[in-house]
Design an enzyme around this catalytic site. Structure first.
Site, PDB file in Angstrom:
ATOM      1  N   CYS A 146       0.836  -1.201   0.000  1.00  0.00           N
ATOM      2  CA  CYS A 146       0.000   0.000   0.000  1.00  0.00           C
ATOM      3  C   CYS A 146       0.870   1.250   0.000  1.00  0.00           C
ATOM      4  O   CYS A 146       1.354   1.681   1.052  1.00  0.00           O
ATOM      5  CB  CYS A 146      -0.915  -0.022   1.227  1.00  0.00           C
ATOM      6  N   CYS A 149      -0.443   4.117   2.126  1.00  0.00           N
ATOM      7  CA  CYS A 149      -0.209   3.978   3.573  1.00  0.00           C
ATOM      8  C   CYS A 149       1.256   4.237   3.922  1.00  0.00           C
ATOM      9  O   CYS A 149       1.560   4.876   4.913  1.00  0.00           O
ATOM     10  CB  CYS A 149      -0.559   2.567   4.060  1.00  0.00           C
ATOM     11  N   ASP A 150       2.173   3.704   3.128  1.00  0.00           N
ATOM     12  CA  ASP A 150       3.583   3.653   3.549  1.00  0.00           C
ATOM     13  C   ASP A 150       4.531   4.526   2.735  1.00  0.00           C
ATOM     14  O   ASP A 150       5.712   4.650   3.095  1.00  0.00           O
ATOM     15  CB  ASP A 150       4.088   2.192   3.460  1.00  0.00           C
TER      16      ASP A 150
END
Ligand SMILES: Cc1cc2nc3c(=O)[nH]c(=O)nc-3n(C[C@H](O)[C@H](O)[C@H](O)COP(=O)(O)OP(=O)(O)OC[C@H]3O[C@@H](n4cnc5c(N)ncnc54)[C@H](O)[C@@H]3O)c2cc1C
Length: 325
Positions: A146, A149-150
């Site tokens: 992701c 997200c990261d």
């Protein structure tokens, strides 16, 4: 099961009209329609509602939002609108299995069960794993599924994106905001992503594409990823490229473990439905990415949510002997 007076009852205490499983665009849309039609409907969501868009940086191709809309905002608006009409959402409430009791369907979770006359399954799908050495070991320490997200953890780093479809290319473009260089590793000699995404990625100076390569191993120092071993699909050639992060977009697995053995799935595990989006189990409908034949887009999931909701509503009304149409 019927009691002495002929009323439908269940061992599970309350009988809803419809239970929706999954709170992404498909489930939230179905919930909006059913709650607005004054049906008794509850939505079970294993995490927080929002689904995949909540983890997507920006959605540009959902109609009505020129210039696009952040995925998290679209997800939040969908939740809010469904709740405005009275949809009851149960977060952190995963379905573990299902069973039928006469005309009723019982959805079982970790903390109990609930019954309904119809169920709409909208559990979506999750990223597939690559299955190479180092992937599990370095998950969360350089390996991610992701970018939204990261990605921000990889400021000024060199990262690799594995895959050649829409998700891989979208996320590679997103990563160029942070990373100094993004290397796309793709096993073919052309991308599968849509033309507009291809054009953007091919002209981005931060992106390099390693064509006809597969990942053999993700290597690190025991703490974090430091390189990828790539093999050519055309020769015996192996190479090791230094990267600090690896983002994997190599396919998807439908979230159908809870219904395996209960209803018909295709060979990849997607739910098979008819034209009404009903499965081979009477009263059980499927919508969105989890359904065989889905287009795997937000607009498609929303359309599925509408169809499943209306067909579930007609099914329940018929079961209750109500004829509005
Ligand atoms: C990186 C990425 C970028 C994307 N970009 C775009 C884009 O630009 N445009 C576009 O149109 N589409 C895009 N998509 C696709 C789009 O997000 C999906 O098609 C859409 O979200 C599908 O909606 P859904 O409701 O079917 O499933 P999901 O959004 O996946 O929602 C399913 C929900 O079900 C829940 N769930 C799963 N199992 C259970 C269970 N057992 N019990 C209870 N709840 C459960 C999950 O937690 C999740 O909230 C993108 C997807 C990804 C991954």
């Amino acid at each position: 099961m019927r009691d002495a007076g002929g009323e439908i009852t269940s061992k599970a205490q309350k009988v809803h009209d419809v239970i929706i499983v999954g709170g992404g665009p498909a489930g939230l849309t179905a919930g909006l329609y059913l709650a607005r039609a004054r049906m008794d409907v509850v939505l079970w969501e294993k995490d927080m509602p929002g689904g995949a868009p909540a983890l997507t940086e920006r959605i540009e191709n959902y109609p009505g939002f020129p210039g696009g809309i952040p995925g998290i905002e679209l997800a939040e608006r969908m939740r809010q609108q469904a709740e405005e009409f009275g949809l009851a959402i149960k977060p952190f409430c995963p379905m573990r299995s299902m069973r039928r009791e006469d005309d009723l369907l019982v959805v079982m979770g970790e903390e109990g069960e609930e019954a309904a006359r119809a169920v709409i399954l909208a559990m979506g799908m999750r990223p597939a794993q690559l299955g190479v050495p180092g992937e599990k070991e370095y998950h969360g320490r350089g390996v991610s599924y992701c970018a939204t997200c990261d990605g921000a953890f990889f400021r000024d780093a060199v990262v690799a994106v594995v895959g050649g479809g829409n998700s891989a290319v979208e996320e590679a473009l997103f990563l160029t905001r942070f990373a100094s260089r993004v290397v796309i590793v793709h096993r073919r000699d052309r991308l599968r992503a849509s033309r507009i995404l291809q054009e953007r990625v091919l002209r981005n100076p931060k992106v390099e594409i390693r064509w006809n390569r597969v990942v053999k191993e993700i290597r690190g120092d025991g703490k974090r990823v430091h390189s990828l071993v790539l093999a050519s699909t055309e020769s015996e050639e192996l190479e090791e490229i230094p990267v600090q992060g690896v983002f994997l977009y190599v396919g998807n697995i439908p979230n159908t473990e809870a219904v395996r053995g209960f209803l018909e799935l295709d060979e990849r595990g997607f739910i098979v439905t008819d034209e009404q989006l009903m499965t081979n189990v009477r009263g059980v409908f499927a919508a969105g990415d989890v359904r065989k034949g889905s287009v795997w887009q937000v607009a498609g999931a929303v359309g599925d949510g509408v169809r499943a909701a209306l067909n579930a509503q007609y099914y329940v009304e018929e079961l209750k002997g109500i004829a509005y149409r």
